[in-house]
Enzyme design. Structure first.
Site, PDB file in Angstrom:
ATOM      1  CG  HIS A   1      44.641  62.162  69.587  1.00  2.00           C
ATOM      2  ND1 HIS A   1      43.819  61.989  70.686  1.00  2.00           N
ATOM      3  CD2 HIS A   1      43.921  61.741  68.525  1.00  2.00           C
ATOM      4  CE1 HIS A   1      42.655  61.493  70.291  1.00  2.00           C
ATOM      5  NE2 HIS A   1      42.695  61.322  68.984  1.00  2.00           N
TER       6      HIS A   1
ATOM      7  CG  ASP B   1      44.078  65.087  73.324  1.00  2.62           C
ATOM      8  OD1 ASP B   1      44.593  64.475  72.368  1.00  2.62           O
ATOM      9  OD2 ASP B   1      43.200  65.968  73.162  1.00  2.62           O
TER      10      ASP B   1
ATOM     11  CG  ASP C   1      39.388  58.925  69.621  1.00  2.00           C
ATOM     12  OD1 ASP C   1      40.449  59.251  69.060  1.00  2.00           O
ATOM     13  OD2 ASP C   1      38.388  59.671  69.700  1.00  2.00           O
TER      14      ASP C   1
ATOM     15  CD  GLU D   1      41.520  64.557  67.464  1.00  2.00           C
ATOM     16  OE1 GLU D   1      40.802  64.577  66.442  1.00  2.00           O
ATOM     17  OE2 GLU D   1      41.115  64.094  68.562  1.00  2.00           O
ATOM     18  CD  GLU D   2      39.403  63.195  71.334  1.00  2.00           C
ATOM     19  OE1 GLU D   2      38.534  63.877  70.768  1.00  2.00           O
ATOM     20  OE2 GLU D   2      39.552  61.977  71.126  1.00  2.00           O
TER      21      GLU D   2
ATOM     22  CG  HIS E   1      34.378  61.286  70.930  1.00  2.00           C
ATOM     23  ND1 HIS E   1      34.202  62.481  70.241  1.00  2.00           N
ATOM     24  CD2 HIS E   1      35.674  60.933  70.710  1.00  2.00           C
ATOM     25  CE1 HIS E   1      35.326  62.817  69.637  1.00  2.00           C
ATOM     26  NE2 HIS E   1      36.239  61.882  69.915  1.00  2.00           N
TER      27      HIS E   1
END
Length: 447
Positions: free
Chosen positions: A90, A92, A123, A154-155, A419
């Site tokens: 992903h 995003d 990520d 996805e996030e 994150h």
């Protein structure tokens, strides 16, 4: 079959350019959360599409479904009799959070001590680079069909993933699906993710008064909503720190454990803070439920007044073990919250996201090919690991493609801080990830 040493040399020679591509992607602040400028997500999708166009794929499209964020789908047809492999990542990223917590600008990729720092560096823009690098390294030697699917939401929980799959199922259909969005065991030791916890979240609102009242005039007989909500939250764990909600499943303990000293260092746990829960640390992380308060609405200290708060709200995040039905877990959590309302306070539970857990088969042709590829890339066998986090869309993939083998691979390591502030990817490990994926695609061609 491609020669191992030759392929290793190709990846090594390609890696400086791959790093440059990763840095370019990190510079795009592709935060998919609604409060951020979605033009950056669109720019990120176009940048990924352009990279894939240069990787020898025949058909590259930027697609949406309904109100979804833009995804990139690129394909190369399978030779006769060969399988098709779907490569997922992903583009995003999470919001950067407080930029003061970062050592450097989150969207300016910066190398320190062999790690590349930046939001999305691990990520999951490193996952995109893993796919890109494997395809470049194999080139004309690629002997399987490939579909690269790079999602853009996805996030934020992939809210339109099911709709996207339904609309583009034939475009995405594959025999093997590789999800490059997990972690390795540690730097120098690869991991194959065999289980993922599912996710349940909700908001719990507790009320005691119809309006705020003077804390001196009415305090004593009336406890404020913040105190009572805190008391309710305290019932969610027992004295040892295990989740105390009845009806939640535990999966069997993993075959490997996490060294406590390593866990403390990797998590940043403060000296003197005891670990919560019982059983192996790996079980507490992967195969037992975990429940956290991730948000709390109440008067702030800066805006507080001498009144009794009439209402407070908390957001709860429950991670559930493989084998647990998310709807049943939410029912169990709701029942617990309502049954434990302190002093007759009014409790309302508002349902949130549900995500299914994942359990991979321990042995399959695809898993055997992955083990061989990873051992060749790292010169040590991979460790079967679980992940405490959730990738709910994997369950959606299995519903649409029930016969596909799913492999969850890693671009991160325990110090990647996905994150969080100072997210990073270990560049030496990323080069091994690229080599491992190239070897895996080569191995899958043999059937």
């Amino acid at each position: 079959m491609t020669d191992l040493n030759d392929l290793r040399s190709r990846v090594h020679d390609l890696f400086p350019a791959l790093r440059t591509d990763l840095e370019a992607l990190v510079r795009i602040p592709s935060v998919s959360a609604p409060a951020f400028d979605q033009a950056h997500v669109a720019s990120s999708a176009e940048a990924v599409a352009e990279l894939l166009r240069g990787a020898g794929l025949d058909e590259v499209q930027v697609l949406t479904s309904g109100e979804s964020r833009p995804a990139v789908v690129a394909r190369r047809a399978a030779p006769a009799g060969a399988p098709t492999v779907l490569l997922y990542a992903h583009h995003d990223v999470q919001p950067p959070g407080d930029t003061a917590s970062w050592a450097t600008d989150p969207f300016v990729p910066t190398e320190r001590d062999g790690r590349l720092y930046g939001r999305g560096a691990a990520d999951d823009k490193a996952g995109i680079v893993a796919h890109l690098g494997a395809l470049r390294a194999l080139g004309d030697d690629l002997a399987v069909g490939v579909t690269v699917f790079v999602e853009g939401e996805e996030e934020i929980g992939s809210p339109f993933f099911g709709e996207f799959l339904a609309e583009h199922a034939e475009l995405l259909r594959a025999d093997v699906i590789v999800v490059a969005d997990s972690s390795n065991w540690k730097v120098g030791v690869p991991g194959l993710t065999t289980s993922l916890r599912g996710l349940v979240d909700c908001e719990v609102e507790l009320s005691v008064l119809s309006h705020a009242v003077h804390s001196g005039m009415f305090g004593g007989p009336v406890l404020d909503a913040i105190t009572l909500l805190s008391r309710l939250i305290a019932t969610l764990h027992d004295d040892a720190g295990d989740v105390a909600v009845a009806g939640l499943a535990h999966a069997p303990d993993p075959t490997v454990d996490y060294d406590e000293a390593d866990f403390r260092a990797d998590s940043g746990l403060l000296d003197g803070v005891q670990l919560a829960g019982t059983g192996p640390i790996s079980s507490r992380l992967w195969t037992k439920p975990a429940l956290s308060v991730i948000g709390f609405d109440a008067p702030t200290v800066a805006l507080s007044s001498n009144t009794i708060a009439p209402k407070a709200t908390a957001k709860l995040s429950l991670r559930i073990a493989a084998g647990q039905d998310p709807a049943a877990a939410l029912d169990a959590l709701r029942t617990h919250l309502l049954d434990h309302a302190p002093l007759g306070a009014k409790v309302v539970v508002r349902d949130g996201e549900l995500g299914k857990p994942f359990q991979a088969p321990a042995d399959s042709a695809a898993m055997r090919a992955a083990r061989t590829a990873f051992e060749q890339a790292w010169d040590v066998p991979p460790v079967d690991i679980g992940i405490g986090g959730s990738i709910p869309f994997i369950a959606d993939l299995l519903e649409v493609f029930p016969d596909a083998a799913i492999l969850v691979t890693g671009v991160e390591d325990p110090d990647s801080r996905a994150h969080g502030a100072d997210e990073s990817v270990h560049l030496g490990e990323l080069e091994k990830v690229v080599l491992a994926e190239a070897l895996l695609l080569d191995g899958l061609a043999k059937g």
